[in-house]
Design a protein around this motif. Structure first.
Motif, PDB file in Angstrom:
ATOM      1  N   ASP A   1     -39.571 -25.576 -43.033  1.00 13.77           N
ATOM      2  CA  ASP A   1     -38.380 -25.446 -42.203  1.00 13.77           C
ATOM      3  C   ASP A   1     -38.671 -26.231 -40.914  1.00 13.77           C
ATOM      4  OD1 ASP A   1     -36.053 -24.481 -40.888  1.00 13.77           O
ATOM      5  OD2 ASP A   1     -37.215 -22.816 -40.043  1.00 13.77           O
TER       6      ASP A   1
ATOM      7  N   ASP B   1     -36.881 -25.976 -37.267  1.00 13.05           N
ATOM      8  CA  ASP B   1     -36.882 -25.222 -35.999  1.00 13.05           C
ATOM      9  C   ASP B   1     -37.700 -23.944 -36.120  1.00 13.05           C
ATOM     10  OD1 ASP B   1     -34.623 -26.463 -34.064  1.00 13.05           O
ATOM     11  OD2 ASP B   1     -34.040 -26.702 -36.155  1.00 13.05           O
TER      12      ASP B   1
ATOM     13  N   ASP C   1     -39.165 -19.499 -40.620  1.00 14.46           N
ATOM     14  CA  ASP C   1     -39.219 -18.505 -39.538  1.00 14.46           C
ATOM     15  C   ASP C   1     -37.966 -17.646 -39.441  1.00 14.46           C
ATOM     16  OD1 ASP C   1     -37.541 -20.620 -38.530  1.00 14.46           O
ATOM     17  OD2 ASP C   1     -37.729 -19.658 -36.569  1.00 14.46           O
TER      18      ASP C   1
HETATM   19 MG    MG Z   1     -36.129 -22.161 -38.474  1.00 13.11          MG
END
Ligand code: MG
Length: 258
Positions: free
Chosen positions: A18, A20, A196
């Motif tokens: 991923d 960000d 995240d």
């Molecule tokens: Mg993310």
């Protein structure tokens, strides 16, 4: 319970990241993120060691990911899988009704112009309201987006960190990972996915089902089997894994998620 993953052979692994909150720390302005030189070099190294089996799996558009990672142009899925760059460089995307997208974009911009500090984003397959600078407006943003879905009778809401997004593609990050895993150079390898946020949970589930390594960055409930504290821990992981001779890491700082 914490335990380190015992062994990771880059030559047998397929890596998914991923963007960000994993490769770049989250900042107030979504356009103001930056990727550290260590992460850039780490991606380059891991791409070489894993025979090109590295892909970015993000909610962002591919064009933005490319801009942040330039001159690197990796296989990638953007907008949660609605657009994809395959390992051979070929671009694919889901067809979205342009009129609906335009209308949704206008409605979202009208909302953000009424609420200072919020930010509208119109992508090729979704619209989003960011409220990183105005966490107090979360409930208002959620309610507005729920009303918008009802009005349009189309789309699916997904909530992320300080963002609520209306997607017009059914794809998930799990689909995107699966898609890559079906083709060379990914197929037959063990998937490793770092995420995240809530939308990454679909990816964790797929990766777990393939006996892969799922890594949650940061705190919170997760299906991931391992956990790293933050993006600097990801940075350290990169240096350990990628600079080890033969691309193998016998020791790294991945802790098992409890
Ligand atoms: Mg993310």
């Amino acid at each position: 319970m914490m335990s380190e993953i015992p062994h990771l052979d880059c030559g047998q692994a397929a890596f998914f990241f991923d963007f960000d909150g994993v490769l770049a720390p989250i900042v107030d302005d979504p356009l103001g993120v930056s990727v550290s030189p260590i992460i850039r070099q780490g991606l380059r190294d891991i791409h070489n060691r894993a025979g090109g089996a590295v892909a970015i799996i993000s909610g962002r558009e591919l064009a933005q990911i490319d801009r942040f990672l330039a001159p690197l142009e990796l296989p990638a899925a953007g907008i949660h899988g609605a657009e994809r760059r395959r390992p051979d460089g070929r671009f694919e995307h889901d067809e979205i009704d342009a009129a609906i997208l335009k209308h949704a974009g206008e409605r979202v911009m009208a909302f953000t112009s009424r609420h200072e500090g919020t930010l509208a984003e119109t992508k090729n397959a979704s619209v989003a309201v960011h409220f990183r600078k105005r966490p107090d407006l979360e409930a208002a943003a959620q309610e507005f987006m729920r009303d918008l879905v009802a009005e349009l009778g189309h789309g699916k809401l997904v909530s992320g960190k300080m963002v609520v997004e209306l997607k017009f593609s059914d794809r998930t990050k799990g689909d995107a990972i699966l898609h890559f895993m079906e083709a060379d150079p990914f197929s037959g390898r063990r998937p490793v996915f770092f995420g995240d946020d809530i939308t990454d949970e679909d990816g964790f589930q797929i990766v777990n089902s393939m006996d892969g390594i799922s890594v949650k960055v940061g705190s919170g409930e997760t299906r991931a089997r391992y956990r790293l504290d933050d993006t600097s821990a990801v940075e350290s992981w990169f240096t350990t894994v990628c600079r080890h001779p033969r691309g193998e890491a016998s020791h790294n700082n991945l802790g098992r998620a409890s």
